[in-house]
Design an enzyme around this catalytic site. Structure first.
Site, mmCIF file in Angstrom:
data_model
loop_
_atom_site.group_PDB
_atom_site.id
_atom_site.type_symbol
_atom_site.label_atom_id
_atom_site.label_comp_id
_atom_site.label_asym_id
_atom_site.label_seq_id
_atom_site.Cartn_x
_atom_site.Cartn_y
_atom_site.Cartn_z
ATOM 1 N N HIS A 95 5.509 -10.363 9.589
ATOM 2 C CA HIS A 95 6.148 -10.291 8.950
ATOM 3 C C HIS A 95 8.243 -10.478 9.163
ATOM 4 C CE1 HIS A 95 2.893 -8.569 6.438
ATOM 5 N NE2 HIS A 95 2.802 -7.835 8.034
ATOM 6 N N HIS A 114 -1.246 -2.238 14.689
ATOM 7 C CA HIS A 114 -1.477 -1.141 14.419
ATOM 8 C C HIS A 114 -3.120 -0.777 14.098
ATOM 9 C CE1 HIS A 114 -1.606 -1.550 10.359
ATOM 10 N NE2 HIS A 114 -1.398 -2.772 10.548
ATOM 11 N N HIS A 130 -4.738 -10.278 13.725
ATOM 12 C CA HIS A 130 -5.277 -8.926 13.486
ATOM 13 C C HIS A 130 -6.192 -9.011 11.608
ATOM 14 C CE1 HIS A 130 -4.104 -5.049 11.603
ATOM 15 N NE2 HIS A 130 -3.351 -5.299 10.538
ATOM 16 N N GLU A 132 -6.143 -6.983 9.288
ATOM 17 C CA GLU A 132 -5.551 -6.859 7.465
ATOM 18 C C GLU A 132 -5.507 -8.019 6.580
ATOM 19 O OE1 GLU A 132 -3.264 -3.959 8.362
ATOM 20 O OE2 GLU A 132 -3.263 -3.160 6.083
ATOM 21 N N TYR A 173 9.738 -0.223 8.288
ATOM 22 C CA TYR A 173 8.442 -0.977 8.549
ATOM 23 C C TYR A 173 8.390 0.141 9.558
ATOM 24 C CZ TYR A 173 4.814 -4.256 9.528
ATOM 25 O OH TYR A 173 4.020 -4.520 9.882
ATOM 26 N N ASP A 203 1.363 -7.430 13.619
ATOM 27 C CA ASP A 203 2.604 -6.718 12.672
ATOM 28 C C ASP A 203 3.889 -5.890 13.916
ATOM 29 O OD1 ASP A 203 1.069 -7.165 10.570
ATOM 30 O OD2 ASP A 203 0.081 -5.714 10.856
ATOM 31 N N ASP A 246 -3.772 -8.636 5.057
ATOM 32 C CA ASP A 246 -2.603 -9.620 4.429
ATOM 33 C C ASP A 246 -2.345 -10.854 5.603
ATOM 34 O OD1 ASP A 246 -2.071 -6.981 6.738
ATOM 35 O OD2 ASP A 246 -0.193 -7.562 6.252
ATOM 36 N N HIS A 294 0.502 -1.322 -0.068
ATOM 37 C CA HIS A 294 -0.223 0.065 -0.120
ATOM 38 C C HIS A 294 1.221 0.968 -0.485
ATOM 39 C CE1 HIS A 294 0.136 -0.194 3.777
ATOM 40 N NE2 HIS A 294 -0.950 -1.512 4.616
HETATM 41 FE FE1 FEO Z 1 -1.859 -4.862 9.644
HETATM 42 FE FE2 FEO Z 1 1.146 -7.425 7.706
HETATM 43 O O1 FEO Z 1 -0.797 -5.728 8.839
#
Ligand code: FEO
Length: 397
Positions: free
Chosen positions: A224, A144, A79, A81, A191, A163, A83, A24
């Site tokens: 990640h 986040h 989470h 989101e 990051y 995250d 991904d 993004h």
């Molecule tokens: Fe907030 Fe890795 O997504």
């Protein structure tokens, strides 16, 4: 595909996205991973997090290298989101008996994202007993997203904070200490600067809560990039401590774009003036350097000097885009200045000044403009104008 052991009864079973180059708007030259973890007790087994939809087959394949899918009893969604969560329905279809849990806000978000899908809430005082292995939970709103949650296995001292402590880094290695270079720390910093910067207060509180709860961490396993263990965890906490409290250096970032070269020449003389004061300077043309790379440099800089020539009475679109990117990340306690060349009509510096003030930058000096090309006097004036920022950075130190 194979799983990687993390601790006794815990495996990394995530997916590696070697080809991701844009997250993004955040440039990811080293790709990323979507990490998920399998925690196997004597009686039950849990999957902590899922992955982005196209990577579900990879996740399932790695899980199958350890246990048959039907042996999984729980899926923890730290989470929502996409991904991490977009593949949830596909994973549930492959593991239909598993009970899915998330933070209370996550439960609501999953229903909204997945067309009414109902899962169960877990909160700070809940635990899941897997038989000799326990999962405990800590909802961490805005680290986040509002739904974000950390999961911890006290028997193995493994923290799975989603995250937080992540990096966009695809690699053969699964642990930071397997690298001979600095890639994990570089990507951790990038990051933080591009995802977590506006959430420093919440990040600082989250780190404090982990300490208050006495959650000893032998492994920090984010969603990640690579995992952290041993002395790397101290480096990790030190870095997050600095960034979340806004420790800044005697450093100024000069970011700009140019039309016919004059603003580029201005930028270089301004940078010379900054450096002549003994202040560190980072210079980048926003059209050839990723916004995320410039933002990473701004993470520890006291000042931003932004340049654009005037086009159609305003700012070049690439510089406008960069300002919008910075606005989203809300850097605090920094000063700024604006400069640029113009022909028959000016206006870019005024627009930049207004936008930077709106973001929250202090603009202690007037803007600096040059008509058409620079004379020798203009070059000297650019150095003097830059030197003010170099001095101010040091005075604020
Ligand atoms: Fe907030 Fe890795 O997504």
């Amino acid at each position: 595909m194979l799983a990687t052991p993390v601790a006794d009864g815990i495996w990394w079973v995530g997916a590696i996205d070697w080809n991701l180059r844009d997250f993004h708007g955040y440039e990811t030259p080293r790709g990323t991973t979507y990490n998920a973890y399998l925690v196997k007790g004597a009686e039950k087994t849990a999957l902590v997090d899922t992955v982005k939809t196209p990577f579900v087959p990879e996740l399932l394949s790695r899980i199958r290298s350890i246990v048959p899918l039907e042996e999984i009893d729980y899926i923890v969604v730290n989470h929502i989101e996409p991904d991490h969560n977009s593949g949830l329905r596909a994973v549930m279809a492959a593991i239909p008996k598993a009970k899915v849990v998330a933070s209370p806000v996550g439960v609501k978000g999953i229903a909204e994202y997945h067309d009414g899908l109902v899962v169960d809430p877990v909160t700070k005082d809940d635990t899941i007993d897997l038989g000799g292995k326990t999962l405990t939970f800590l909802p961490e709103p805005m680290v986040h997203w509002p739904d974000s949650m950390f999961t911890y296995c006290p028997e193995e001292c493994v923290l799975m904070p989603n995250d937080a402590f992540g990096q966009h880094l695809a690699s053969c290695e699964r642990f930071a200490d397997q690298f001979t270079g600095c890639e994990p720390m570089e990507e951790l910093r990038t990051y933080y600067a591009n995802i977590l910067l506006p959430l420093g207060t919440q990040v600082g509180k989250a780190v404090d809560k982990i300490k208050e709860l006495g959650w000893i961490c032998h492994v920090v396993a984010p969603s990640h990039g690579v995992m952290w263990r041993g002395v790397d965890i101290l480096k990790l906490l030190d870095s997050y401590g600095e960034w979340s409290t806004g420790v800044l250096k005697d450093k100024v970032v000069v970011a700009y774009a140019t039309m016919w070269g004059a603003t580029d020449v201005m930028a270089k003389h301004i940078a010379d003036g900054i450096m002549a004061e003994g202040t560190e300077c980072y210079l980048a043309d926003v059209r050839s350097t990723a916004f995320s790379a410039i933002m990473t440099e701004l993470l520890d800089a006291r000042g931003l000097v932004l340049g654009s020539p005037t086009l159609h009475h305003g700012v070049l679109s690439q510089v406008a885009g960069f300002m919008q990117y910075v606005a989203g990340l809300k850097p605090k306690d920094r000063f700024a200045g604006t400069f640029g060349s113009y022909g028959w009509s000016s206006g870019a510096t005024k627009q930049m000044t207004a936008k930077l003030e709106e973001i929250g930058f202090e603009l202690p000096f007037g803007d600096f403009t040059v008509k058409y090309a620079l004379t020798a006097e203009d070059e000297a004036a650019a150095r003097d104008w830059g030197a003010q920022f170099g001095r101010l950075a040091k005075e604020r130190g």
